[in-house]
Design a protein around this motif. Sequence first.
Motif, PDB file in Angstrom:
ATOM      1  N   ALA A 190       0.828  -1.214   0.000  1.00 50.43           N
ATOM      2  CA  ALA A 190       0.000   0.000   0.000  1.00 50.43           C
ATOM      3  C   ALA A 190       0.860   1.261   0.000  1.00 50.43           C
ATOM      4  CB  ALA A 190      -0.945   0.004   1.204  1.00 50.43           C
ATOM      5  N   ARG A 191       1.867   1.305   0.855  1.00 51.48           N
ATOM      6  CA  ARG A 191       2.710   2.511   0.934  1.00 51.48           C
ATOM      7  C   ARG A 191       3.427   2.756  -0.392  1.00 51.48           C
ATOM      8  NH1 ARG A 191       3.403   4.362   6.186  1.00 51.48           N
ATOM      9  NH2 ARG A 191       2.991   2.855   7.852  1.00 51.48           N
ATOM     10  N   ALA A 192       4.056   1.723  -0.934  1.00 51.44           N
ATOM     11  CA  ALA A 192       4.815   1.879  -2.183  1.00 51.44           C
ATOM     12  C   ALA A 192       3.899   2.262  -3.338  1.00 51.44           C
ATOM     13  CB  ALA A 192       5.568   0.592  -2.506  1.00 51.44           C
ATOM     14  N   LEU A 193       2.713   1.667  -3.382  1.00 47.63           N
ATOM     15  CA  LEU A 193       1.756   1.997  -4.447  1.00 47.63           C
ATOM     16  C   LEU A 193       1.379   3.469  -4.399  1.00 47.63           C
ATOM     17  CD1 LEU A 193      -0.327   1.381  -6.673  1.00 47.63           C
ATOM     18  CD2 LEU A 193      -1.917   0.707  -4.847  1.00 47.63           C
ATOM     19  N   LEU A 194       0.953   3.949  -3.238  1.00 43.63           N
ATOM     20  CA  LEU A 194       0.510   5.341  -3.133  1.00 43.63           C
ATOM     21  C   LEU A 194       1.661   6.306  -3.352  1.00 43.63           C
ATOM     22  CD1 LEU A 194      -2.387   6.399  -2.620  1.00 43.63           C
ATOM     23  CD2 LEU A 194      -2.087   3.970  -2.147  1.00 43.63           C
ATOM     24  N   ARG A 195       2.856   5.949  -2.906  1.00 41.75           N
ATOM     25  CA  ARG A 195       4.026   6.804  -3.151  1.00 41.75           C
ATOM     26  C   ARG A 195       4.258   6.975  -4.656  1.00 41.75           C
ATOM     27  NH1 ARG A 195       7.298   4.307   0.012  1.00 41.75           N
ATOM     28  NH2 ARG A 195       8.220   2.916  -1.536  1.00 41.75           N
ATOM     29  N   THR A 196       4.129   5.886  -5.402  1.00 39.20           N
ATOM     30  CA  THR A 196       4.327   5.955  -6.854  1.00 39.20           C
ATOM     31  C   THR A 196       3.196   6.727  -7.528  1.00 39.20           C
ATOM     32  OG1 THR A 196       5.484   3.831  -6.802  1.00 39.20           O
ATOM     33  CG2 THR A 196       4.696   4.584  -8.936  1.00 39.20           C
ATOM     34  N   LEU A 197       1.967   6.492  -7.116  1.00 36.64           N
ATOM     35  CA  LEU A 197       0.833   7.202  -7.717  1.00 36.64           C
ATOM     36  C   LEU A 197       0.946   8.709  -7.481  1.00 36.64           C
ATOM     37  CD1 LEU A 197      -2.139   4.813  -6.808  1.00 36.64           C
ATOM     38  CD2 LEU A 197      -0.905   4.995  -8.988  1.00 36.64           C
ATOM     39  N   ARG A 198       1.367   9.104  -6.273  1.00 34.94           N
ATOM     40  CA  ARG A 198       1.557  10.530  -6.001  1.00 34.94           C
ATOM     41  C   ARG A 198       2.643  11.104  -6.907  1.00 34.94           C
ATOM     42  NH1 ARG A 198       1.583   8.956  -0.632  1.00 34.94           N
ATOM     43  NH2 ARG A 198       3.825   9.325  -0.495  1.00 34.94           N
ATOM     44  N   ALA A 199       3.746  10.377  -7.050  1.00 37.61           N
ATOM     45  CA  ALA A 199       4.861  10.869  -7.863  1.00 37.61           C
ATOM     46  C   ALA A 199       4.448  11.054  -9.314  1.00 37.61           C
ATOM     47  CB  ALA A 199       6.040   9.896  -7.772  1.00 37.61           C
ATOM     48  N   GLN A 200       3.484  10.262  -9.766  1.00 38.78           N
ATOM     49  CA  GLN A 200       3.027  10.364 -11.151  1.00 38.78           C
ATOM     50  C   GLN A 200       1.886  11.362 -11.331  1.00 38.78           C
ATOM     51  OE1 GLN A 200       2.175   6.340 -12.436  1.00 38.78           O
ATOM     52  NE2 GLN A 200       4.298   6.038 -13.026  1.00 38.78           N
ATOM     53  N   GLY A 201       1.454  11.980 -10.250  1.00 38.80           N
ATOM     54  CA  GLY A 201       0.445  13.028 -10.352  1.00 38.80           C
ATOM     55  C   GLY A 201      -0.995  12.568 -10.350  1.00 38.80           C
ATOM     56  N   HIS A 202      -1.249  11.308  -9.991  1.00 40.32           N
ATOM     57  CA  HIS A 202      -2.620  10.824  -9.946  1.00 40.32           C
ATOM     58  C   HIS A 202      -3.337  11.358  -8.709  1.00 40.32           C
ATOM     59  CE1 HIS A 202      -1.616   8.241 -13.256  1.00 40.32           C
ATOM     60  NE2 HIS A 202      -0.713   7.579 -12.559  1.00 40.32           N
ATOM     61  N   TYR A 203      -4.664  11.402  -8.785  1.00 43.49           N
ATOM     62  CA  TYR A 203      -5.485  11.839  -7.657  1.00 43.49           C
ATOM     63  C   TYR A 203      -6.112  10.590  -7.040  1.00 43.49           C
ATOM     64  CZ  TYR A 203      -8.449  14.871  -4.837  1.00 43.49           C
ATOM     65  OH  TYR A 203      -9.035  15.515  -3.773  1.00 43.49           O
ATOM     66  N   THR A 204      -6.002  10.438  -5.721  1.00 39.86           N
ATOM     67  CA  THR A 204      -6.457   9.210  -5.071  1.00 39.86           C
ATOM     68  C   THR A 204      -7.526   9.505  -4.029  1.00 39.86           C
ATOM     69  OG1 THR A 204      -4.615   9.361  -3.485  1.00 39.86           O
ATOM     70  CG2 THR A 204      -4.269   8.014  -5.457  1.00 39.86           C
ATOM     71  N   ALA A 205      -8.407   8.528  -3.835  1.00 36.41           N
ATOM     72  CA  ALA A 205      -9.493   8.685  -2.870  1.00 36.41           C
ATOM     73  C   ALA A 205      -9.815   7.335  -2.254  1.00 36.41           C
ATOM     74  CB  ALA A 205     -10.736   9.252  -3.553  1.00 36.41           C
ATOM     75  N   ILE A 206     -10.260   7.376  -0.994  1.00 37.54           N
ATOM     76  CA  ILE A 206     -10.839   6.207  -0.338  1.00 37.54           C
ATOM     77  C   ILE A 206     -12.350   6.379  -0.339  1.00 37.54           C
ATOM     78  CG2 ILE A 206     -11.118   4.990   1.851  1.00 37.54           C
ATOM     79  CD1 ILE A 206      -8.226   5.685   2.526  1.00 37.54           C
ATOM     80  N   LEU A 207     -13.064   5.408  -0.916  1.00 35.59           N
ATOM     81  CA  LEU A 207     -14.527   5.388  -0.915  1.00 35.59           C
ATOM     82  C   LEU A 207     -14.923   4.118  -0.175  1.00 35.59           C
ATOM     83  CD1 LEU A 207     -15.247   6.428  -4.622  1.00 35.59           C
ATOM     84  CD2 LEU A 207     -14.799   7.885  -2.630  1.00 35.59           C
ATOM     85  N   SER A 208     -15.274   4.257   1.096  1.00 38.03           N
ATOM     86  CA  SER A 208     -15.385   3.087   1.961  1.00 38.03           C
ATOM     87  C   SER A 208     -16.738   2.989   2.643  1.00 38.03           C
ATOM     88  CB  SER A 208     -14.284   3.143   3.037  1.00 38.03           C
ATOM     89  OG  SER A 208     -14.464   2.135   4.003  1.00 38.03           O
ATOM     90  N   GLY A 209     -17.237   1.775   2.712  1.00 36.69           N
ATOM     91  CA  GLY A 209     -18.420   1.498   3.514  1.00 36.69           C
ATOM     92  C   GLY A 209     -18.067   1.306   4.975  1.00 36.69           C
ATOM     93  N   GLY A 210     -16.792   1.523   5.315  1.00 39.38           N
ATOM     94  CA  GLY A 210     -16.345   1.478   6.706  1.00 39.38           C
ATOM     95  C   GLY A 210     -16.512   2.836   7.368  1.00 39.38           C
ATOM     96  N   PHE A 211     -15.524   3.230   8.179  1.00 36.38           N
ATOM     97  CA  PHE A 211     -15.694   4.410   9.015  1.00 36.38           C
ATOM     98  C   PHE A 211     -14.589   5.432   8.771  1.00 36.38           C
ATOM     99  CE2 PHE A 211     -17.262   0.618  11.313  1.00 36.38           C
ATOM    100  CZ  PHE A 211     -18.618   0.906  11.203  1.00 36.38           C
ATOM    101  N   ASP A 212     -15.003   6.716   8.773  1.00 33.63           N
ATOM    102  CA  ASP A 212     -14.068   7.771   8.395  1.00 33.63           C
ATOM    103  C   ASP A 212     -12.931   7.938   9.406  1.00 33.63           C
ATOM    104  OD1 ASP A 212     -15.598   8.907  10.402  1.00 33.63           O
ATOM    105  OD2 ASP A 212     -16.157  10.703   9.265  1.00 33.63           O
ATOM    106  N   TYR A 213     -13.159   7.609  10.668  1.00 30.87           N
ATOM    107  CA  TYR A 213     -12.082   7.709  11.663  1.00 30.87           C
ATOM    108  C   TYR A 213     -10.889   6.877  11.216  1.00 30.87           C
ATOM    109  CZ  TYR A 213      -9.496   7.112  16.021  1.00 30.87           C
ATOM    110  OH  TYR A 213      -8.496   7.072  16.967  1.00 30.87           O
ATOM    111  N   PHE A 214     -11.144   5.666  10.757  1.00 37.29           N
ATOM    112  CA  PHE A 214     -10.073   4.765  10.350  1.00 37.29           C
ATOM    113  C   PHE A 214      -9.556   5.120   8.955  1.00 37.29           C
ATOM    114  CE2 PHE A 214     -12.971   2.593  13.226  1.00 37.29           C
ATOM    115  CZ  PHE A 214     -12.099   2.275  14.264  1.00 37.29           C
ATOM    116  N   ALA A 215     -10.463   5.575   8.095  1.00 37.41           N
ATOM    117  CA  ALA A 215     -10.032   5.988   6.754  1.00 37.41           C
ATOM    118  C   ALA A 215      -9.048   7.158   6.830  1.00 37.41           C
ATOM    119  CB  ALA A 215     -11.245   6.370   5.909  1.00 37.41           C
TER     120      ALA A 215
END
Length: 381
Positions: free
Chosen positions: A248-273
Amino acid sequence: MTTTAFSLSTPLNPAALQRLLPALVLADSVRFPTGSERLECRSESDDTRKRLAAQLDQLGVSWDSRVLPVMGVGDPSSLYQCADAVLTLIIPPAVQLPPDLIATLAQGDVELRALRRLSPGEPGIAERELAVEFYLDDWSRCTLLRENLQNLASRWELDLTLTASDSKRPRRRLIAFDMDSTLIQCEVIDELARRAGVGEEVAEVTARAMRGELDFRESFRERMAKLRGLDAREIDEVGIHLPLMPGARALLRTLRAQGHYTAILSGGFDYFAKKVQSQIGVNEVHANHLQIIDQQLTGDVDGEIVDADRKVLLLREIAAREGIAMDDTVAVGDGANDLPMLATAGLGVAFHAKPRVRESAPCAINHGTLEALLYVLGVPR
């Protein structure tokens, strides 16, 4: 980087191409510009070219070779242009190349036009995975092979994802993730239920909901009701020990470096998100807000429940706000409540998902870590 053109005395039939494959995937890229009687091998290693030549000799195929002056034949954009479909092969460490891959393609009369290695790995090496893109000639014929490819991937315990070649071209994307069992290795509601003494009964309902056997909204309210009265301090305890999904860490680090926009869309809870957001650097999060009164969970949430329909709506809203076309959106999830989001996105990826989701999603990663998503997007390691 050197490109060597091999002219062959006889065409490579599927059986010969399969035997040649272990040598071909060691090259940086290989093209078949005029069919099966010629190939262009692009590699930094002279050993790779020698290994390829030796394998041709073992096959009894006469050849001659010359070094090409043009160095750009392995450029990804030119490879995507020569194909209608791209099959991404991701082999876990210590697993061999599937011996029936080329035969499976040949069954559908699908032509291999080029390939490109995305990883530094080698087939069967214990320490590293191997990732290779195969550029294929006809999208419509390729899609008819999807079930056969899924069966092959399951049989050999590796990942095969089939996408249209246009989906590989580099551009800014919106990449949306489910959280529970996708970015983290647990279902948070089950962890809270264990602390409330109702772990087994809630986990059983969660599993059925994720398999698509129960309506998510109804099952969510049923599970939430069982958390009524839980001390809010337990939330902090669960949050401290959230296990991130490997990669997860390496994936998001690479996506940020490439300029992508990321989001968590979760049926869980925002405290943990938000905890996950702070750890791996997601741009924004949308999840359910636990309702707490007098330091106890009420068994309800504030605001609208983030269910399957809500995820689709949020995906569309974020894409519109960020000026990203829906064709340039990617959704990643594991449960039945993610299926509409996966179907709506330009590319939907089931990650270590439930069987129904695996079978229905456009792409599936069943064996690799989250970093395998980069290979699906055409990003080399």
